[in-house]
Design an enzyme around this catalytic site. Structure first.
Site, PDB file in Angstrom:
ATOM      1  N   ARG A 124     -33.788  65.021-138.179  1.00 29.51           N
ATOM      2  CA  ARG A 124     -32.671  64.531-139.017  1.00 29.51           C
ATOM      3  C   ARG A 124     -31.364  64.938-138.047  1.00 29.51           C
ATOM      4  O   ARG A 124     -30.294  65.084-138.344  1.00 29.51           O
ATOM      5  CB  ARG A 124     -32.439  65.741-139.925  1.00 29.51           C
ATOM      6  CG  ARG A 124     -33.520  65.819-141.014  1.00 29.51           C
ATOM      7  CD  ARG A 124     -33.207  66.661-142.406  1.00 29.51           C
ATOM      8  NE  ARG A 124     -34.465  66.514-143.278  1.00 29.51           N
ATOM      9  CZ  ARG A 124     -35.220  67.416-143.356  1.00 29.51           C
ATOM     10  NH1 ARG A 124     -35.120  68.579-142.537  1.00 29.51           N
ATOM     11  NH2 ARG A 124     -36.143  67.288-144.256  1.00 29.51           N
ATOM     12  N   LYS A 146     -21.574  53.322-134.184  1.00 34.77           N
ATOM     13  CA  LYS A 146     -22.388  52.264-134.867  1.00 34.77           C
ATOM     14  C   LYS A 146     -23.708  52.047-134.203  1.00 34.77           C
ATOM     15  O   LYS A 146     -24.088  51.848-132.867  1.00 34.77           O
ATOM     16  CB  LYS A 146     -21.843  51.086-135.005  1.00 34.77           C
ATOM     17  CG  LYS A 146     -20.553  50.982-136.056  1.00 34.77           C
ATOM     18  CD  LYS A 146     -20.423  49.482-136.265  1.00 34.77           C
ATOM     19  CE  LYS A 146     -19.609  49.171-137.210  1.00 34.77           C
ATOM     20  NZ  LYS A 146     -19.003  47.949-137.651  1.00 34.77           N
ATOM     21  N   GLU A 188     -16.346  40.110-125.663  1.00 40.00           N
ATOM     22  CA  GLU A 188     -15.970  41.499-126.555  1.00 40.00           C
ATOM     23  C   GLU A 188     -14.560  41.894-126.123  1.00 40.00           C
ATOM     24  O   GLU A 188     -13.723  42.511-126.942  1.00 40.00           O
ATOM     25  CB  GLU A 188     -16.946  42.572-126.788  1.00 40.00           C
ATOM     26  CG  GLU A 188     -18.039  42.255-127.250  1.00 40.00           C
ATOM     27  CD  GLU A 188     -18.261  42.000-128.933  1.00 40.00           C
ATOM     28  OE1 GLU A 188     -17.246  41.971-129.682  1.00 40.00           O
ATOM     29  OE2 GLU A 188     -19.393  42.094-129.387  1.00 40.00           O
ATOM     30  N   LYS A 230     -10.458  50.285-128.938  1.00 44.86           N
ATOM     31  CA  LYS A 230     -11.342  50.805-129.817  1.00 44.86           C
ATOM     32  C   LYS A 230     -11.245  52.028-130.259  1.00 44.86           C
ATOM     33  O   LYS A 230     -11.384  52.533-131.561  1.00 44.86           O
ATOM     34  CB  LYS A 230     -12.793  50.505-129.341  1.00 44.86           C
ATOM     35  CG  LYS A 230     -13.888  50.791-130.245  1.00 44.86           C
ATOM     36  CD  LYS A 230     -15.196  49.876-130.201  1.00 44.86           C
ATOM     37  CE  LYS A 230     -16.141  50.148-131.234  1.00 44.86           C
ATOM     38  NZ  LYS A 230     -17.315  49.593-131.153  1.00 44.86           N
ATOM     39  N   GLU A 240     -15.716  52.275-141.405  1.00 40.20           N
ATOM     40  CA  GLU A 240     -15.222  51.033-141.535  1.00 40.20           C
ATOM     41  C   GLU A 240     -14.969  50.826-143.267  1.00 40.20           C
ATOM     42  O   GLU A 240     -15.642  50.163-144.135  1.00 40.20           O
ATOM     43  CB  GLU A 240     -16.375  49.944-141.458  1.00 40.20           C
ATOM     44  CG  GLU A 240     -15.757  48.566-141.323  1.00 40.20           C
ATOM     45  CD  GLU A 240     -16.801  47.536-140.453  1.00 40.20           C
ATOM     46  OE1 GLU A 240     -17.077  47.918-139.315  1.00 40.20           O
ATOM     47  OE2 GLU A 240     -17.065  46.592-141.232  1.00 40.20           O
ATOM     48  N   ARG A 244     -11.286  49.048-139.455  1.00 37.39           N
ATOM     49  CA  ARG A 244     -12.552  49.012-138.370  1.00 37.39           C
ATOM     50  C   ARG A 244     -13.069  47.593-138.473  1.00 37.39           C
ATOM     51  O   ARG A 244     -13.519  47.018-137.447  1.00 37.39           O
ATOM     52  CB  ARG A 244     -13.431  50.144-138.423  1.00 37.39           C
ATOM     53  CG  ARG A 244     -14.458  49.848-137.426  1.00 37.39           C
ATOM     54  CD  ARG A 244     -15.550  51.104-137.030  1.00 37.39           C
ATOM     55  NE  ARG A 244     -16.248  50.712-136.224  1.00 37.39           N
ATOM     56  CZ  ARG A 244     -17.131  51.875-135.579  1.00 37.39           C
ATOM     57  NH1 ARG A 244     -16.987  53.040-135.984  1.00 37.39           N
ATOM     58  NH2 ARG A 244     -18.057  51.511-134.575  1.00 37.39           N
ATOM     59  N   ASN A 248     -14.809  43.083-135.809  1.00 35.46           N
ATOM     60  CA  ASN A 248     -15.865  42.165-136.258  1.00 35.46           C
ATOM     61  C   ASN A 248     -15.050  40.844-136.052  1.00 35.46           C
ATOM     62  O   ASN A 248     -15.644  39.718-136.835  1.00 35.46           O
ATOM     63  CB  ASN A 248     -16.356  42.415-137.488  1.00 35.46           C
ATOM     64  CG  ASN A 248     -17.634  43.356-137.340  1.00 35.46           C
ATOM     65  OD1 ASN A 248     -18.411  43.414-136.259  1.00 35.46           O
ATOM     66  ND2 ASN A 248     -17.529  44.620-138.080  1.00 35.46           N
ATOM     67  N   HIS A 251     -17.403  37.666-135.433  1.00 33.35           N
ATOM     68  CA  HIS A 251     -18.831  38.298-135.691  1.00 33.35           C
ATOM     69  C   HIS A 251     -19.318  37.645-136.912  1.00 33.35           C
ATOM     70  O   HIS A 251     -20.771  37.679-136.968  1.00 33.35           O
ATOM     71  CB  HIS A 251     -18.826  39.739-135.797  1.00 33.35           C
ATOM     72  CG  HIS A 251     -18.722  40.395-134.465  1.00 33.35           C
ATOM     73  ND1 HIS A 251     -17.505  40.009-133.526  1.00 33.35           N
ATOM     74  CD2 HIS A 251     -19.220  41.310-133.618  1.00 33.35           C
ATOM     75  CE1 HIS A 251     -17.514  40.981-132.601  1.00 33.35           C
ATOM     76  NE2 HIS A 251     -18.669  41.580-132.636  1.00 33.35           N
ATOM     77  N   HIS A 255     -22.993  36.489-136.149  1.00 32.08           N
ATOM     78  CA  HIS A 255     -24.055  36.909-136.775  1.00 32.08           C
ATOM     79  C   HIS A 255     -25.008  35.900-137.043  1.00 32.08           C
ATOM     80  O   HIS A 255     -26.191  35.922-137.147  1.00 32.08           O
ATOM     81  CB  HIS A 255     -23.927  38.176-137.476  1.00 32.08           C
ATOM     82  CG  HIS A 255     -23.346  39.218-136.790  1.00 32.08           C
ATOM     83  ND1 HIS A 255     -22.859  40.268-137.644  1.00 32.08           N
ATOM     84  CD2 HIS A 255     -23.564  39.784-135.619  1.00 32.08           C
ATOM     85  CE1 HIS A 255     -22.379  41.244-136.789  1.00 32.08           C
ATOM     86  NE2 HIS A 255     -22.741  40.955-135.522  1.00 32.08           N
ATOM     87  N   HIS A 268     -25.577  37.770-127.842  1.00 33.69           N
ATOM     88  CA  HIS A 268     -24.720  38.363-128.971  1.00 33.69           C
ATOM     89  C   HIS A 268     -23.567  37.878-128.484  1.00 33.69           C
ATOM     90  O   HIS A 268     -22.462  37.388-129.328  1.00 33.69           O
ATOM     91  CB  HIS A 268     -24.965  39.751-129.043  1.00 33.69           C
ATOM     92  CG  HIS A 268     -23.822  40.301-129.903  1.00 33.69           C
ATOM     93  ND1 HIS A 268     -24.001  40.240-131.420  1.00 33.69           N
ATOM     94  CD2 HIS A 268     -22.926  41.042-129.970  1.00 33.69           C
ATOM     95  CE1 HIS A 268     -22.829  40.860-131.925  1.00 33.69           C
ATOM     96  NE2 HIS A 268     -22.141  41.459-131.014  1.00 33.69           N
TER      97      HIS A 268
END
Ligand code: NAD
Ligand code: GLY
Length: 365
Positions: A124, A146, A188, A230, A240, A244, A248, A251, A255, A268
């Site tokens: 956990r 993330k 990026e 960032k 987000e 935030r 992206n 992206h 993606h 990527h």
């Protein structure tokens, strides 16, 4: 002993931490001072990065932790999956690692995202530290919490928000990065200019040759400024709920390229580079920016060694299908990050026909 060039703070109340940027950081015992005591430290890395950097990390950690284990995963985006995650859990359990164990993610974004997710889940939640060794990971993926693995139906679909205790961005690791990976990281870096800081975009344009030549001072500035932007975004919107999403930019299209071609076919950062050209075009067709902005972005992305046209193998309708499962979609409507004015981004929907025109305008012939 090396002193860090810079430190950027991520301000998130009791989850705050520092990103240290410099040379010689990985092998310096001082880099790890102040981390929690534990019976066991575990370096999670891959078969490519381990022979290059694991020994120096292991040696530095041995001064602080009685037991230092190493888990080597197979390399590649295609392995950012349940199998790799289970390998981590299997090894931690076999070795009797308790809930104080500290994980150290040594590698690029794939290792960082998977190790972070493993840390969020194991017993956990155990603490973890990011040791990013690609430019992409140093300017983006190691920062902000993330964590995820991919699902065949969508990129980064299974994951958690889980912050590291510290990030050590050792610029020395960039010396061994293949040129294609350096370019992927530059995608990026470039992203931060149009969404947040026009003067950084100017700086990237004038220092691109130095960055491609791996000039340490230029790389240090690029990593620091990217992390500052960032940190500013994540500090306001960790999970987000709004702002935030601007990180992206490019992206949503990117993606779709990654998932549509099969993970690992395009890197990527390559998919994001091309995706930013498409997202710039969409911004222009929505009347937010001029055609000159699209051409400026296209030229810079191309100069960085990145693709500026999408793969012929993917039709516009396939993009649309894939983009509907993007995490930013709401009720099946695709939401795109667009540039509203240079240095400011926002979210917009767009008619499918317009999106298809954008894709077709920037696809390989
Ligand atoms: P990667 O982790 O696959 O690393 C790229 C390649 O470089 C790999 O083959 C790796 O083994 C190798 N490598 C790593 N460091 C090296 C070094 N110093 N010298 C030589 N080779 C080295 O890819 P990446 O571009 O670092 O990361 C991409 C991943 O990051 C994607 O899965 C993407 O979804 C994720 N990402 C996450 C976030 C986030 O916020 N969590 C942000 C952006 C990207
Ligand atoms: N790379 C996107 C984010 O961290 O939100």
């Amino acid at each position: 002993m090396h002193t860090p060039h810079a430190s950027v703070a991520i301000d998130l109340a009791d989850r705050s931490y520092d990103i240290r940027i410099g040379t010689g950081l990985l092998g310096d015992e001082a880099s790890y001072a102040g981390l929690p005591a534990a019976a066991c430290a575990v370096i999670v890395t891959n078969e490519t990065v381990a022979p290059l950097y694991a020994a120096r990390v292991r040696q530095a950690l041995s001064a602080r932790y009685a037991r230092v284990l190493e888990i080597q995963l197979p390399d590649g985006e295609v392995h950012k999956d349940w199998d790799s995650l289970n390998r981590i859990f299997d090894r931690l359990l076999e070795a009797g690692c308790d809930r104080k164990t500290v994980l150290f993610a040594l590698g690029g974004g794939v290792i960082g995202d998977m190790t972070g997710f493993a840390a969020a889940c194991y017993m956990r939640g155990v603490p973890f530290v990011q040791l990013p060794t690609t430019l992409l990971a140093q300017v983006d993926s190691s920062v902000g919490g993330k964590t995820a693995i991919n699902h065949p139906r969508g990129k980064n679909m299974i994951g958690a928000f889980y912050q590291p205790l510290r990030v050590l961005a050792d610029l020395d690791t960039l010396d061994t990065l293949p040129p294609r990976e350096l370019s992927a990281g530059l995608a990026e870096v470039i992203k931060y200019g149009p969404i947040a800081d026009p003067s950084f975009l100017d700086w990237i344009e004038s220092h691109l040759d130095a960055l491609l030549a791996r000039d340490k001072a230029a790389l240090a500035h690029a990593v620091q400024r990217s992390c500052e932007i960032k940190a500013w975004v994540v500090g306001q919107d960790e999970r987000e709920s709004g702002l935030r999403a601007i990180l992206n930019f490019g992206h949503t299209f990117g993606h779709a390229i990654e998932a549509g071609l099969g993970y690992g076919e395009w890197l990527h950062g390559e998919a994001v580079g091309c995706g930013m050209v498409m997202a710039s075009e969409l911004s222009a067709r929505l009347g937010l920016v001029g055609a000159d902005f699209v051409e400026r972005m296209r030229r810079l992305i191309q100069r960085a060694g990145l693709p500026v046209a999408g793969p012929r193998a993917l039709s516009a309708s396939r993009y649309l299908e894939l983009m509907r499962v993007d995490k930013k979609s709401e009720g099946g409507e695709i939401r795109f990050v667009v540039v509203e004015a240079l240095g400011r981004a926002g979210m917009r929907g767009a008619p499918d026909a317009l999106v298809a025109q954008v894709i077709e305008a920037h696809t390989e012939r």
